[in-house]
Design a protein around this motif. Structure first.
Motif, PDB file in Angstrom:
ATOM      1  N   LEU A   2       0.836  -1.188   0.000  1.00 15.32           N
ATOM      2  CA  LEU A   2       0.000   0.000   0.000  1.00 15.32           C
ATOM      3  C   LEU A   2       0.875   1.243   0.000  1.00 15.32           C
ATOM      4  CD1 LEU A   2      -2.132  -1.531   2.757  1.00 15.32           C
ATOM      5  CD2 LEU A   2      -3.016  -1.039   0.504  1.00 15.32           C
ATOM      6  N   ASN A   4       0.896   5.525   0.350  1.00 14.76           N
ATOM      7  CA  ASN A   4       0.100   6.641   0.848  1.00 14.76           C
ATOM      8  C   ASN A   4       0.252   7.885  -0.025  1.00 14.76           C
ATOM      9  OD1 ASN A   4      -1.745   7.573   2.572  1.00 14.76           O
ATOM     10  ND2 ASN A   4      -0.496   7.431   4.406  1.00 14.76           N
ATOM     11  N   PHE A  11      -5.891   9.907 -11.753  1.00 12.06           N
ATOM     12  CA  PHE A  11      -7.007   9.181 -11.178  1.00 12.06           C
ATOM     13  C   PHE A  11      -7.502   8.181 -12.200  1.00 12.06           C
ATOM     14  CE2 PHE A  11      -8.914  10.562  -7.185  1.00 12.06           C
ATOM     15  CZ  PHE A  11      -7.926  11.429  -6.786  1.00 12.06           C
ATOM     16  N   PHE A  65     -10.710  17.662  -6.476  1.00 10.55           N
ATOM     17  CA  PHE A  65      -9.339  17.337  -6.885  1.00 10.55           C
ATOM     18  C   PHE A  65      -8.860  18.288  -7.975  1.00 10.55           C
ATOM     19  CE2 PHE A  65     -10.779  13.319  -5.064  1.00 10.55           C
ATOM     20  CZ  PHE A  65      -9.793  13.164  -4.117  1.00 10.55           C
TER      21      PHE A  65
ATOM     22  N   TYR B  12      -5.742   3.431   4.486  1.00 13.15           N
ATOM     23  CA  TYR B  12      -4.827   4.243   3.701  1.00 13.15           C
ATOM     24  C   TYR B  12      -5.603   5.101   2.714  1.00 13.15           C
ATOM     25  CZ  TYR B  12      -0.520   2.001   5.194  1.00 13.15           C
ATOM     26  OH  TYR B  12       0.550   1.581   5.917  1.00 13.15           O
ATOM     27  N   MET B  13      -5.244   6.359   2.609  1.00 10.57           N
ATOM     28  CA  MET B  13      -5.817   7.287   1.638  1.00 10.57           C
ATOM     29  C   MET B  13      -7.342   7.250   1.598  1.00 10.57           C
ATOM     30  SD  MET B  13      -3.134   7.010  -1.431  1.00 10.57           S
ATOM     31  CE  MET B  13      -3.490   8.667  -1.924  1.00 10.57           C
ATOM     32  N   GLY B  15     -11.134   8.258   1.165  1.00  9.64           N
ATOM     33  CA  GLY B  15     -11.810   9.236   0.324  1.00  9.64           C
ATOM     34  C   GLY B  15     -11.244   9.374  -1.070  1.00  9.64           C
ATOM     35  N   THR B  16     -10.289   8.522  -1.457  1.00  8.49           N
ATOM     36  CA  THR B  16      -9.769   8.548  -2.823  1.00  8.49           C
ATOM     37  C   THR B  16      -9.993   7.169  -3.435  1.00  8.49           C
ATOM     38  OG1 THR B  16      -7.580   7.711  -2.288  1.00  8.49           O
ATOM     39  CG2 THR B  16      -7.928  10.085  -2.038  1.00  8.49           C
ATOM     40  N   PRO B  17      -9.832   7.060  -4.759  1.00 13.13           N
ATOM     41  CA  PRO B  17     -10.001   5.729  -5.358  1.00 13.13           C
ATOM     42  C   PRO B  17      -8.946   4.735  -4.876  1.00 13.13           C
ATOM     43  CG  PRO B  17      -9.975   7.447  -7.040  1.00 13.13           C
ATOM     44  CD  PRO B  17      -9.597   8.094  -5.762  1.00 13.13           C
ATOM     45  N   PHE B  18      -7.894   5.236  -4.196  1.00 14.76           N
ATOM     46  CA  PHE B  18      -6.824   4.345  -3.743  1.00 14.76           C
ATOM     47  C   PHE B  18      -7.066   3.862  -2.321  1.00 14.76           C
ATOM     48  CE2 PHE B  18      -5.073   7.461  -6.685  1.00 14.76           C
ATOM     49  CZ  PHE B  18      -4.623   6.631  -7.684  1.00 14.76           C
ATOM     50  N   ALA B  20      -7.633   1.977   0.917  1.00 14.85           N
ATOM     51  CA  ALA B  20      -7.372   0.573   1.232  1.00 14.85           C
ATOM     52  C   ALA B  20      -7.376   0.384   2.736  1.00 14.85           C
ATOM     53  CB  ALA B  20      -6.022   0.155   0.659  1.00 14.85           C
ATOM     54  N   VAL B  51       3.983  -0.208  13.351  1.00 18.27           N
ATOM     55  CA  VAL B  51       4.301   1.216  13.479  1.00 18.27           C
ATOM     56  C   VAL B  51       3.307   1.932  14.390  1.00 18.27           C
ATOM     57  CG1 VAL B  51       5.638   1.535  11.372  1.00 18.27           C
ATOM     58  CG2 VAL B  51       3.162   1.765  11.286  1.00 18.27           C
ATOM     59  N   ASN B  54       4.576   2.060  18.585  1.00 17.40           N
ATOM     60  CA  ASN B  54       5.377   3.080  19.270  1.00 17.40           C
ATOM     61  C   ASN B  54       4.973   4.478  18.830  1.00 17.40           C
ATOM     62  OD1 ASN B  54       6.543   3.277  16.794  1.00 17.40           O
ATOM     63  ND2 ASN B  54       8.641   3.170  17.521  1.00 17.40           N
ATOM     64  N   LEU B  56       4.334   5.829  15.879  1.00 16.11           N
ATOM     65  CA  LEU B  56       4.758   6.445  14.613  1.00 16.11           C
ATOM     66  C   LEU B  56       3.551   6.726  13.736  1.00 16.11           C
ATOM     67  CD1 LEU B  56       7.957   4.413  13.758  1.00 16.11           C
ATOM     68  CD2 LEU B  56       7.815   6.843  14.212  1.00 16.11           C
ATOM     69  N   GLU B  57       2.513   5.906  13.902  1.00 17.63           N
ATOM     70  CA  GLU B  57       1.247   6.145  13.227  1.00 17.63           C
ATOM     71  C   GLU B  57       0.177   6.100  14.300  1.00 17.63           C
ATOM     72  OE1 GLU B  57       0.135   6.445  10.069  1.00 17.63           O
ATOM     73  OE2 GLU B  57       1.797   5.840   8.780  1.00 17.63           O
ATOM     74  N   PHE B  89      13.034  -1.868  11.828  1.00 20.18           N
ATOM     75  CA  PHE B  89      12.280  -2.064  10.597  1.00 20.18           C
ATOM     76  C   PHE B  89      12.869  -3.177   9.748  1.00 20.18           C
ATOM     77  CE2 PHE B  89      10.617   1.972  11.752  1.00 20.18           C
ATOM     78  CZ  PHE B  89       9.376   2.020  11.157  1.00 20.18           C
ATOM     79  N   TYR B  94      19.464  -0.308   5.653  1.00 18.39           N
ATOM     80  CA  TYR B  94      19.351   0.812   4.716  1.00 18.39           C
ATOM     81  C   TYR B  94      19.137   2.144   5.424  1.00 18.39           C
ATOM     82  CZ  TYR B  94      19.017  -2.746   1.128  1.00 18.39           C
ATOM     83  OH  TYR B  94      19.283  -3.802   0.298  1.00 18.39           O
TER      84      TYR B  94
END
Lengths: 269, 287
Positions: A2, A4, A11, A65, B12-13, B15-18, B20, B51, B54, B56-57, B89, B94
């Motif tokens: 996923l 962000n 879109f 948007f 995740y995200m 209100g958008t088509p993405f 999830a 995450v 602790n 972080l989110e 992580f 890295y």
């Protein structure tokens, strides 16, 4: 995984405008921008605004948007508006305080320039919202191909663009991960003065650059392994092809141009 | 209760088509001194979950408590939480950035505002804990091997002396020997009294080391309990793309074909013993 973040602002969708050939969309956007400059009055702008909003509505993308793209340019739009408002002379004086004088011409010019800028942004937004970056570079490459005769590296530039676009989400993702990891070790990215904050970026930037170089090396190796040697003689899996709707789009744009010229002649408002 | 998660949902995200849904109504509790395994298929929400542990989110709905402190509250001191809950992580090598190993490991303690002497002592301790010789301290982390780099990164978290350590796939990408060493290293840390949460998708690894397991599937907790309790669901685990340890499979198959092997065995030694018992009984019968 996923993510962000959005790549560009694309879109996904399946509307008429989404399905247009990227070349058509590129050319239509350029034409639309030209038409915005052709329009000489608010009646023309009104028509163009109606057209852009109708197009956006037909794609199923929420208007918010479209408007969001205006945000970064808000300052410039406001700046030109105020500049024109105060420094244009002529016409009847509306308000006069001390040395500040707002004239009817100034108000008209200010509104005119602001409307023009907003329309320019909105019409280009329409392109980036409905075209995936990969399709866009594909379109650019084919459009620039004739220039190869004079030595313009169309393929190389398109390849660089698509690689850059391809790695934006990867690098953003990595930056996010590294930031979280350093925060987990007590790093503070948010508070402190300018210098403290710039210093705080070191634990983020060093691993990010190291990672970017590592990825670049891996990518070069992978491209080599698949015998990449530039654009010469290269065929593509997805051939761009003009279709009926592309002709239709050309007609619509032509009609729009004619209508704007007509409105200019009529000189309504 | 050191870590308590209630009804955590993360989208995740929105209100958008993405949009999830990564976590859906996840609840779990971790006690002091436990060795917890979190397992799940790629994209099951494991990394999103840790995450949150602790701060972080943060997400709503849902609350996360660490030692009774609600991480969602504005007044919570997240730096103090991150000092208590160390997070390693995936591919932590890295994140190394300093000129020397010593400086990199010191990054965490320095952020805590400790004295130079204390930092030095902690760096030396941490390097010893991860099994790195003291002479690497002056080297650049970028000239070390992959496995050594990872040890340096883990030392960087251990130097903050957390009482809970969370690791995301600590053995990913290591060869079998490196894998074993890494897991033994983590066990060593656990033996010093640190609560450990290990994210993994290797059932063999979590089966060998963990007291309790949480199985995540599509952002939800599918099963939890001791390894024996979880490994009973062999078929269902298979359906969600997971497996059970090889020994558990063997024990189950033998039991099905009529051997006297108790249910819920998964450790190599236990299964071995059960088979030997069967063999002895068998030889007694034929005598």
């Amino acid at each position: 995984m996923l993510k962000n973040i959005t790549l560009g602002q694309y879109f996904p969708g399946n509307s008429l405008i989404h399905r247009l050939d990227p070349r058509t969309k590129l050319l239509a956007t350029i034409a639309l921008i030209a038409i915005v400059f052709v329009a000489q009055g608010f009646s023309g702008f009104l028509l163009l605004a109606g057209f852009v909003v109708a197009c956006a509505a037909s794609t199923g993308i929420h208007l918010k948007f479209l408007v969001r793209g205006l945000k970064p340019l808000m300052f410039i739009i406001l700046f030109t508006f105020i500049l024109n408002l105060f420094f244009q002379t002529g016409g009847t004086v509306l308000i006069s305080i001390w040395i500040i004088r707002i004239t009817s011409n100034g108000l008209r010019m200010a509104g005119f320039m602001a409307a023009r800028l907003i329309l320019l942004v909105l019409s280009s937004q329409l392109l980036t919202l409905t075209t995936s970056p990969i399709a866009l570079t594909d379109g650019l490459e084919t459009l620039f191909r004739p220039l190869q005769v004079i030595g313009f590296p169309a393929h190389e530039i398109a390849m660089m663009m698509s690689i850059a676009l391809r790695f934006i989400p990867t690098l953003m993702d990595e930056a996010d991960k590294i930031m979280k990891a350093q925060k987990a070790r007590g790093a503070d990215f948010e508070t402190g003065g300018l210098i403290a904050r710039a210093k705080a970026m070191v634990p983020l930037l060093v691993p990010l650059f190291v990672g970017a170089f590592r990825r670049a090396e891996e990518l070069a190796l992978a491209m080599d392994a698949r015998c990449y040697r530039g654009g010469k003689g290269r065929t593509r899996m997805k051939q761009l092809k003009f279709q009926g709707i592309d002709g239709l789009a050309a007609l619509v744009i032509a009609a729009l141009l004619a209508a704007v010229i007509l409105l200019n002649r009529l000189n309504l408002f | 209760m050191p870590i308590e998660v209630k009804g955590l949902t993360h989208v995740y995200m929105p209100g958008t088509p993405f949009e999830a849904r990564a976590l859906n109504d996840v609840s779990l509790s971790i006690r002091d001194g436990e060795f917890i395994g979190i397992i799940g298929h790629t994209g099951s929400g494991k990394s999103t979950l840790i995450v949150h542990l602790n701060g972080l989110e943060s997400s709503s709905p849902g609350v996360v408590f660490v030692n009774g402190v609600d991480l969602g509250l504005k007044e919570t001191d997240l730096i103090a939480i991150r000092r208590t809950v160390g997070l390693v992580f995936q591919y932590p090598e890295y994140q190394l950035f300093e000129e020397t190993v010593e400086k990199d490991v010191a990054f965490g303690p320095r952020n805590l505002g400790l004295s130079e002497d204390e930092i030095k002592a902690r760096v030396a301790d941490a390097l010893r804990m991860v099994g790195l010789p003291q002479d690497v301290a002056g080297k650049s982390p970028f000239e070390l091997s992959g496995g050594q780099k990872r040890r340096v990164a883990i030392a960087g978290v251990l130097a903050m002396q957390p009482s809970m350590l969370i690791l995301d796939e600590p053995a990913a990408g290591l060869d079998p020997a490196g894998r074993r060493e890494m897991l033994e290293l983590i066990k060593g840390v656990h033996d010093t009294g640190v609560t450990v949460v290990m994210v993994s998708h290797s059932m063999d690894d979590v089966g060998r080391y963990c007291d309790r397991l949480y199985v995540l599937n599509r952002g939800e907790i599918a099963w939890y309990g001791t390894p024996a309790e979880v490994f009973i669901h062999e078929e269902q685990l298979h359906e969600i793309g997971l497996d059970v340890p090889e020994c558990a499979k063997l024990a189950r198959r033998l039991r099905k074909s009529g051997f006297d092997i108790p249910e819920g065995l998964y450790r190599t030694d236990d299964v071995c013993e059960a088979i030997l018992r069967n063999l002895r009984k068998g030889s007694d019968a034929t005598c």
